[in-house]
Design a protein around this motif. Structure first.
Motif, PDB file in Angstrom:
ATOM      1  N   LEU A  45       0.841  -1.192   0.000  1.00 19.61           N
ATOM      2  CA  LEU A  45       0.000   0.000   0.000  1.00 19.61           C
ATOM      3  C   LEU A  45       0.876   1.242   0.000  1.00 19.61           C
ATOM      4  O   LEU A  45       1.849   1.308   0.745  1.00 19.61           O
ATOM      5  CB  LEU A  45      -0.893   0.002   1.247  1.00 19.61           C
ATOM      6  N   GLU A  46       0.528   2.195  -0.847  1.00 14.12           N
ATOM      7  CA  GLU A  46       1.096   3.537  -0.792  1.00 14.12           C
ATOM      8  C   GLU A  46      -0.068   4.495  -0.579  1.00 14.12           C
ATOM      9  O   GLU A  46      -1.055   4.456  -1.313  1.00 14.12           O
ATOM     10  CB  GLU A  46       1.856   3.882  -2.072  1.00 14.12           C
ATOM     11  N   ALA A  47       0.032   5.325   0.441  1.00 13.46           N
ATOM     12  CA  ALA A  47      -1.031   6.272   0.766  1.00 13.46           C
ATOM     13  C   ALA A  47      -0.754   7.623   0.106  1.00 13.46           C
ATOM     14  O   ALA A  47       0.397   8.041  -0.005  1.00 13.46           O
ATOM     15  CB  ALA A  47      -1.124   6.445   2.278  1.00 13.46           C
ATOM     16  N   VAL A  48      -1.827   8.278  -0.304  1.00 14.83           N
ATOM     17  CA  VAL A  48      -1.748   9.641  -0.834  1.00 14.83           C
ATOM     18  C   VAL A  48      -2.561  10.518   0.105  1.00 14.83           C
ATOM     19  O   VAL A  48      -3.741  10.273   0.339  1.00 14.83           O
ATOM     20  CB  VAL A  48      -2.297   9.724  -2.278  1.00 14.83           C
ATOM     21  N   VAL A  49      -1.906  11.536   0.662  1.00 16.66           N
ATOM     22  CA  VAL A  49      -2.562  12.444   1.603  1.00 16.66           C
ATOM     23  C   VAL A  49      -2.791  13.776   0.893  1.00 16.66           C
ATOM     24  O   VAL A  49      -1.835  14.506   0.611  1.00 16.66           O
ATOM     25  CB  VAL A  49      -1.705  12.642   2.875  1.00 16.66           C
ATOM     26  N   PRO A  50      -4.057  14.099   0.593  1.00 14.50           N
ATOM     27  CA  PRO A  50      -4.357  15.320  -0.151  1.00 14.50           C
ATOM     28  C   PRO A  50      -4.004  16.620   0.582  1.00 14.50           C
ATOM     29  O   PRO A  50      -3.681  17.616  -0.053  1.00 14.50           O
ATOM     30  CB  PRO A  50      -5.865  15.242  -0.380  1.00 14.50           C
ATOM     31  N   ALA A  51      -4.086  16.604   1.904  1.00 16.16           N
ATOM     32  CA  ALA A  51      -3.835  17.822   2.683  1.00 16.16           C
ATOM     33  C   ALA A  51      -3.502  17.450   4.120  1.00 16.16           C
ATOM     34  O   ALA A  51      -3.935  16.405   4.613  1.00 16.16           O
ATOM     35  CB  ALA A  51      -5.063  18.736   2.660  1.00 16.16           C
ATOM     36  N   THR A  52      -2.768  18.314   4.779  1.00 14.92           N
ATOM     37  CA  THR A  52      -2.416  18.084   6.178  1.00 14.92           C
ATOM     38  C   THR A  52      -3.669  17.877   7.032  1.00 14.92           C
ATOM     39  O   THR A  52      -3.679  17.051   7.930  1.00 14.92           O
ATOM     40  CB  THR A  52      -1.607  19.287   6.721  1.00 14.92           C
ATOM     41  N   HIS A  77       2.641   9.622   0.157  1.00 15.36           N
ATOM     42  CA  HIS A  77       2.836  10.750  -0.751  1.00 15.36           C
ATOM     43  C   HIS A  77       1.956  11.901  -0.258  1.00 15.36           C
ATOM     44  O   HIS A  77       0.767  11.708  -0.016  1.00 15.36           O
ATOM     45  CB  HIS A  77       2.409  10.378  -2.179  1.00 15.36           C
ATOM     46  N   GLU A  78       2.524  13.082  -0.115  1.00 13.32           N
ATOM     47  CA  GLU A  78       1.773  14.247   0.354  1.00 13.32           C
ATOM     48  C   GLU A  78       1.804  15.332  -0.709  1.00 13.32           C
ATOM     49  O   GLU A  78       2.821  15.517  -1.385  1.00 13.32           O
ATOM     50  CB  GLU A  78       2.366  14.746   1.670  1.00 13.32           C
ATOM     51  N   THR A  79       0.688  16.052  -0.844  1.00 16.64           N
ATOM     52  CA  THR A  79       0.605  17.122  -1.842  1.00 16.64           C
ATOM     53  C   THR A  79       1.290  18.398  -1.374  1.00 16.64           C
ATOM     54  O   THR A  79       1.606  19.252  -2.189  1.00 16.64           O
ATOM     55  CB  THR A  79      -0.856  17.461  -2.184  1.00 16.64           C
ATOM     56  N   GLY A  80       1.455  18.546  -0.063  1.00 13.35           N
ATOM     57  CA  GLY A  80       2.008  19.780   0.480  1.00 13.35           C
ATOM     58  C   GLY A  80       0.931  20.819   0.786  1.00 13.35           C
ATOM     59  O   GLY A  80       1.232  21.883   1.321  1.00 13.35           O
ATOM     60  N   LEU A  81      -0.320  20.498   0.472  1.00  9.91           N
ATOM     61  CA  LEU A  81      -1.422  21.409   0.771  1.00  9.91           C
ATOM     62  C   LEU A  81      -1.866  21.215   2.218  1.00  9.91           C
ATOM     63  O   LEU A  81      -1.636  20.155   2.805  1.00  9.91           O
ATOM     64  CB  LEU A  81      -2.576  21.164  -0.198  1.00  9.91           C
ATOM     65  N   VAL A  82      -2.503  22.229   2.777  1.00 10.72           N
ATOM     66  CA  VAL A  82      -2.911  22.171   4.182  1.00 10.72           C
ATOM     67  C   VAL A  82      -4.407  21.944   4.316  1.00 10.72           C
ATOM     68  O   VAL A  82      -4.852  21.017   4.988  1.00 10.72           O
ATOM     69  CB  VAL A  82      -2.491  23.463   4.934  1.00 10.72           C
ATOM     70  N   VAL A  83      -5.211  22.788   3.693  1.00 11.43           N
ATOM     71  CA  VAL A  83      -6.663  22.755   3.855  1.00 11.43           C
ATOM     72  C   VAL A  83      -7.253  21.579   3.072  1.00 11.43           C
ATOM     73  O   VAL A  83      -6.939  21.383   1.897  1.00 11.43           O
ATOM     74  CB  VAL A  83      -7.293  24.081   3.384  1.00 11.43           C
ATOM     75  N   SER A  84      -8.109  20.822   3.731  1.00  9.56           N
ATOM     76  CA  SER A  84      -8.784  19.692   3.099  1.00  9.56           C
ATOM     77  C   SER A  84     -10.067  20.203   2.449  1.00  9.56           C
ATOM     78  O   SER A  84     -11.079  20.414   3.115  1.00  9.56           O
ATOM     79  CB  SER A  84      -9.099  18.610   4.141  1.00  9.56           C
ATOM     80  N   ASP A  85      -9.995  20.438   1.154  1.00  8.26           N
ATOM     81  CA  ASP A  85     -11.127  20.968   0.406  1.00  8.26           C
ATOM     82  C   ASP A  85     -11.153  20.303  -0.972  1.00  8.26           C
ATOM     83  O   ASP A  85     -10.276  19.491  -1.287  1.00  8.26           O
ATOM     84  CB  ASP A  85     -11.042  22.498   0.308  1.00  8.26           C
ATOM     85  N   PRO A  86     -12.141  20.595  -1.802  1.00  8.99           N
ATOM     86  CA  PRO A  86     -12.201  19.945  -3.117  1.00  8.99           C
ATOM     87  C   PRO A  86     -10.927  20.112  -3.945  1.00  8.99           C
ATOM     88  O   PRO A  86     -10.514  19.176  -4.631  1.00  8.99           O
ATOM     89  CB  PRO A  86     -13.407  20.609  -3.787  1.00  8.99           C
ATOM     90  N   ALA A  87     -10.274  21.261  -3.860  1.00  6.76           N
ATOM     91  CA  ALA A  87      -9.050  21.469  -4.646  1.00  6.76           C
ATOM     92  C   ALA A  87      -7.927  20.541  -4.178  1.00  6.76           C
ATOM     93  O   ALA A  87      -7.217  19.952  -5.006  1.00  6.76           O
ATOM     94  CB  ALA A  87      -8.603  22.930  -4.561  1.00  6.76           C
ATOM     95  N   SER A  88      -7.776  20.384  -2.873  1.00 10.58           N
ATOM     96  CA  SER A  88      -6.721  19.487  -2.379  1.00 10.58           C
ATOM     97  C   SER A  88      -7.083  18.032  -2.646  1.00 10.58           C
ATOM     98  O   SER A  88      -6.203  17.214  -2.934  1.00 10.58           O
ATOM     99  CB  SER A  88      -6.441  19.711  -0.886  1.00 10.58           C
ATOM    100  N   HIS A  89      -8.370  17.703  -2.591  1.00 13.97           N
ATOM    101  CA  HIS A  89      -8.779  16.332  -2.894  1.00 13.97           C
ATOM    102  C   HIS A  89      -8.473  16.002  -4.354  1.00 13.97           C
ATOM    103  O   HIS A  89      -7.994  14.902  -4.664  1.00 13.97           O
ATOM    104  CB  HIS A  89     -10.259  16.134  -2.598  1.00 13.97           C
ATOM    105  N   MET A  90      -8.703  16.961  -5.247  1.00 17.86           N
ATOM    106  CA  MET A  90      -8.373  16.738  -6.656  1.00 17.86           C
ATOM    107  C   MET A  90      -6.860  16.644  -6.828  1.00 17.86           C
ATOM    108  O   MET A  90      -6.374  15.807  -7.583  1.00 17.86           O
ATOM    109  CB  MET A  90      -8.963  17.848  -7.537  1.00 17.86           C
ATOM    110  N   ALA A  91      -6.119  17.467  -6.102  1.00 21.55           N
ATOM    111  CA  ALA A  91      -4.654  17.399  -6.172  1.00 21.55           C
ATOM    112  C   ALA A  91      -4.157  16.031  -5.707  1.00 21.55           C
ATOM    113  O   ALA A  91      -3.244  15.451  -6.302  1.00 21.55           O
ATOM    114  CB  ALA A  91      -4.019  18.514  -5.331  1.00 21.55           C
TER     115      ALA A  91
END
Length: 135
Positions: A45-52, A77-91
């Motif tokens: 498993l590799e996890a992708v974290v959309p936002a902190t 894998h982290e996107t580097g984004l903080v806020v969990s919102d639709p934009a970070s989920h898409m990222a």
């Protein structure tokens, strides 16, 4: 309270589990079920974290499952984004698609109900030449 689901995990057929890597954002529902199925079959498993703040937006009852799967991930894998919102989920989904050889999508074929929904992710994968299999 968590949604009811079958005690049986989805099966992972047709894949060499020694080579199988699940990429998942570990959201409650199919994301988690897929990760659990691959791990149970002997894959990684590799996890992708959309936002902190992503975990905080998940249902409280799902936090222990999310935490356990994230700990079991061979890579996060982290996107580097903080806020969990639709934009970070898409990222996060774009990151996931960029790492994937194939996208398995649990999708009803309907348009996304908001930016970053399954339809958007499927379209993104198709635009980037990543094969998509819908379930």
């Amino acid at each position: 309270m968590p949604p009811l689901r079958s005690a049986r995990l989805p099966t992972v057929r047709g894949y060499d589990t020694a080579e199988l890597v699940a990429l998942s954002c570990l959201a409650d529902g199919p994301d988690t079920w897929f990760a659990e199925a691959v791990l149970s079959a002997g894959g990684r498993l590799e996890a992708v974290v959309p936002a902190t703040e992503y975990r905080n937006g998940l249902p409280q009852w799902h936090h222990p499952v999310y935490d356990e799967l994230r700990q079991r991930a061979s890579h996060v894998h982290e996107t580097g984004l903080v806020v969990s919102d639709p934009a970070s989920h898409m990222a996060g989904s774009e990151t996931l698609v960029g790492l994937a050889d194939e996208l398995l999508a649990v999708w009803d074929g309907k348009p996304a109900r908001g930016h970053g929904g399954t339809a958007d992710v499927v379209a993104y994968a198709q635009r980037h030449g990543v094969p998509v299999r819908t379930l």
